[in-house]
Design an enzyme around this catalytic site. Structure first.
Site, mmCIF file in Angstrom:
data_model
loop_
_atom_site.group_PDB
_atom_site.id
_atom_site.type_symbol
_atom_site.label_atom_id
_atom_site.label_comp_id
_atom_site.label_asym_id
_atom_site.label_seq_id
_atom_site.Cartn_x
_atom_site.Cartn_y
_atom_site.Cartn_z
ATOM 1 N N HIS A 128 -38.320 -87.229 -19.785
ATOM 2 C CA HIS A 128 -37.827 -87.917 -20.992
ATOM 3 C C HIS A 128 -37.718 -89.408 -20.675
ATOM 4 O O HIS A 128 -36.662 -89.881 -20.243
ATOM 5 C CB HIS A 128 -36.470 -87.314 -21.363
ATOM 6 C CG HIS A 128 -35.767 -87.965 -22.511
ATOM 7 N ND1 HIS A 128 -36.386 -88.768 -23.449
ATOM 8 C CD2 HIS A 128 -34.445 -87.924 -22.870
ATOM 9 C CE1 HIS A 128 -35.486 -89.172 -24.333
ATOM 10 N NE2 HIS A 128 -34.314 -88.688 -24.003
ATOM 11 N N GLY B 120 -28.490 -91.300 -29.075
ATOM 12 C CA GLY B 120 -27.133 -91.739 -28.776
ATOM 13 C C GLY B 120 -26.464 -92.318 -30.010
ATOM 14 O O GLY B 120 -27.091 -93.025 -30.795
ATOM 15 N N CYS C 273 -32.736 -92.807 -27.822
ATOM 16 C CA CYS C 273 -33.846 -91.950 -27.389
ATOM 17 C C CYS C 273 -34.950 -91.820 -28.428
ATOM 18 O O CYS C 273 -36.061 -91.406 -28.102
ATOM 19 C CB CYS C 273 -33.327 -90.559 -27.019
ATOM 20 S SG CYS C 273 -32.239 -90.571 -25.584
ATOM 21 N N GLN D 181 -23.034 -87.843 -24.017
ATOM 22 C CA GLN D 181 -24.111 -86.954 -24.431
ATOM 23 C C GLN D 181 -23.992 -85.596 -23.747
ATOM 24 O O GLN D 181 -24.331 -84.567 -24.334
ATOM 25 C CB GLN D 181 -25.473 -87.582 -24.123
ATOM 26 C CG GLN D 181 -25.766 -88.794 -24.986
ATOM 27 C CD GLN D 181 -27.241 -89.135 -25.041
ATOM 28 O OE1 GLN D 181 -28.107 -88.286 -24.844
ATOM 29 N NE2 GLN D 181 -27.540 -90.393 -25.341
ATOM 30 N N SER E 233 -32.912 -82.784 -19.570
ATOM 31 C CA SER E 233 -34.161 -83.534 -19.450
ATOM 32 C C SER E 233 -34.239 -84.257 -18.116
ATOM 33 O O SER E 233 -33.227 -84.616 -17.520
ATOM 34 C CB SER E 233 -34.288 -84.545 -20.594
ATOM 35 O OG SER E 233 -33.178 -85.420 -20.611
ATOM 36 N N ARG F 34 -42.667 -78.001 -12.423
ATOM 37 C CA ARG F 34 -42.425 -77.151 -11.247
ATOM 38 C C ARG F 34 -43.022 -75.770 -11.486
ATOM 39 O O ARG F 34 -42.662 -75.101 -12.455
ATOM 40 C CB ARG F 34 -40.913 -77.013 -10.984
ATOM 41 C CG ARG F 34 -40.208 -78.325 -10.697
ATOM 42 C CD ARG F 34 -38.740 -78.066 -10.379
ATOM 43 N NE ARG F 34 -38.021 -79.294 -10.099
ATOM 44 C CZ ARG F 34 -37.340 -79.992 -10.985
ATOM 45 N NH1 ARG F 34 -37.279 -79.576 -12.232
ATOM 46 N NH2 ARG F 34 -36.701 -81.089 -10.640
ATOM 47 N N GLU F 35 -43.902 -75.362 -10.606
ATOM 48 C CA GLU F 35 -44.482 -74.020 -10.713
ATOM 49 C C GLU F 35 -43.512 -72.982 -10.161
ATOM 50 O O GLU F 35 -42.687 -73.273 -9.298
ATOM 51 C CB GLU F 35 -45.801 -73.963 -9.949
ATOM 52 C CG GLU F 35 -46.891 -74.839 -10.546
ATOM 53 C CD GLU F 35 -48.238 -74.611 -9.892
ATOM 54 O OE1 GLU F 35 -48.413 -73.567 -9.241
ATOM 55 O OE2 GLU F 35 -49.126 -75.477 -10.036
ATOM 56 N N CYS G 79 -32.965 -86.294 -31.061
ATOM 57 C CA CYS G 79 -31.553 -86.671 -31.111
ATOM 58 C C CYS G 79 -31.377 -88.018 -30.417
ATOM 59 O O CYS G 79 -32.148 -88.372 -29.517
ATOM 60 C CB CYS G 79 -30.676 -85.614 -30.447
ATOM 61 S SG CYS G 79 -31.056 -85.316 -28.707
#
Length: 414
Positions: free
Chosen positions: A365, A397, A95, A173, A264, A238-239, A395
């Site tokens: 992500h 993997g 990542c 994870q 994420s 998202r509202e 972070c």
């Protein structure tokens, strides 16, 4: 021979796509094409001569299928501006891949090997799902990256996953995120609050136009072939999300605290950063936004896996002779809510400076593209606030992490 004097790595500009949801507005883009779009935007925004770029270093996690065969070179060949004489390469630090690309570009110009590089990353998760390279390899009988010696070495520790009704036969994870929450006393209420805050901050920043300068507008291109409209807004926001609405979601695992809202979002996206040294700035006739102040890496327990941003950030601060109090804002990737919350607690950081425009729980992500994406947002927010120092940590993997501290140039203006 003269004594070697290291150069400084400067960020000239940074840009990103707005995030696309799975099978959403960017799902029809080939990854190389999406990566080329942000590189072309950098060239257009800075007006540099594209042939002066000496390398294109691109992060990507699932390097299989459309993302295989050296995606960095594929980005160059897909570009409208970069000539075929410009090399390209791919980086995989999971990542943190595009943050590592930034580190590699910075190291290249600091050493004087290159004067100007583009560092970036891309992931089109709609086309190449997370874990595709592992799954495809297993199906083809090409072996498992988790070899017997490693599995035996950590077998006892991985039994901790069983409390969440997870397999103890593989690193996870999800399991690491839950163990991290346990270790740092992070509750379901804590992650729910943070998930709601991430969405609320993302909504507020979008409505205030804070992302406008960093986002490259793109034609909508879906997997089904539709192509209507221009994509300029992160699709995962998202509202109306509240702690109460998040609290109604079921935890993903028994005895766990995390839900889909505090994890994420799968995302299609790309980002790129133009990095030069003093020679490159003079050659291209450009002014920098920021300089790379400190670079660091760290590795930790691969079972809990997601804790390494803490030692990586500590190393970066130590190398710069700084404390966390010297940093104006920080971006710590929201792979899961427990990661930045644990980081904030361990570092003694100010929550009000953390992911101030929302994070991956709201904005997505895109795996290998996330490091450059977060660096883009960090640079632009630091300019907007007229701050001095910003810190980025992710972070990764396998239990590793990158950390980067940047310093805004005094002459940088919006």
């Amino acid at each position: 021979m003269t004594d070697f004097k290291p150069f400084t790595a400067y960020i000239v500009d940074a840009c990103r796509t707005a995030g696309g949801k799975r099978n959403g507005r960017l799902s029809g883009y080939h990854p190389a094409e999406l990566g080329a779009a942000v590189c072309d935007a950098l060239i257009e925004r800075t007006k540099v001569k594209a042939e002066e770029v000496e390398d294109v270093i691109f992060g990507c996690v699932s390097q299989v299928g459309a993302q295989s065969g050296n995606i960095g070179r594929g980005v160059v060949l897909s570009s409208r501006h970069l000539p075929e004489s410009v090399p390209g390469t791919a980086v995989d630090r999971q990542c943190g891949s595009s943050q590592q690309a930034i580190h590699a570009a910075a190291q290249a110009v600091m050493s004087g090997v290159h004067d100007c590089c583009i560092a970036g990353g891309v992931e089109v998760m709609s086309q190449v799902p997370i874990g595709a390279s592992i799954i495809d390899g297993l199906k083809a009988g090409h072996g498992n990256p988790m070899n017997d010696a490693t599995m035996q070495k950590y077998a006892e520790k991985m039994k901790a996953f069983e409390q969440f009704n997870m397999s103890s036969q593989a690193f996870s994870q999800f399991g690491g995120a839950e163990l991290l929450a346990q270790k740092y006393g992070i509750t379901r209420e804590d992650v729910d609050k943070f998930a709601a805050v991430s969405q609320q901050r993302a909504v507020a920043s979008t409505q205030a136009g804070k992302f406008t300068d960093e986002i490259v507008p793109l034609q909508v291109k879906r997997k089904e072939g539709q192509s209507e409209g221009i994509h300029t807004q992160d699709e995962g926001i998202r509202e109306g999300v509240t702690v109460e609405s998040v609290g109604k979601l079921k935890a993903m695992f028994p005895n766990g605290v995390l839900t889909p809202a505090s994890s994420s979002q799968i995302c299609d996206g790309a980002a790129a950063v133009l990095i030069c040294n003093e020679r490159g700035l003079a050659k291209l006739g450009v002014q920098p936004i920021a300089r790379i102040h400190s670079l660091a890496l760290a590795a930790a327990d691969p079972v809990i896996m997601l804790e390494a941003p803490i030692p990586a950030s500590q190393k970066a601060l130590q190398k710069a002779n700084m404390t966390i109090k010297d940093v104006d804002i920080y971006e710590v990737n929201e792979a899961f809510a427990s990661v930045p919350l644990a980081w904030c607690k361990a570092m003694g950081a100010d929550f009000q400076k953390l992911n101030v425009n929302g994070g991956a729980m709201a904005l997505g992500h895109p795996l290998g593209g996330t490091g450059a994406k977060l660096m883009t947002t960090l640079v632009h927010e630091l300019r907007r606030r007229k701050g001095r120092f910003g810190l980025l940590a992710i972070c990764e993997g396998g239990g590793t992490a990158n950390a980067t501290i940047i310093e805004l140039m005094p002459t940088s203006k919006l």
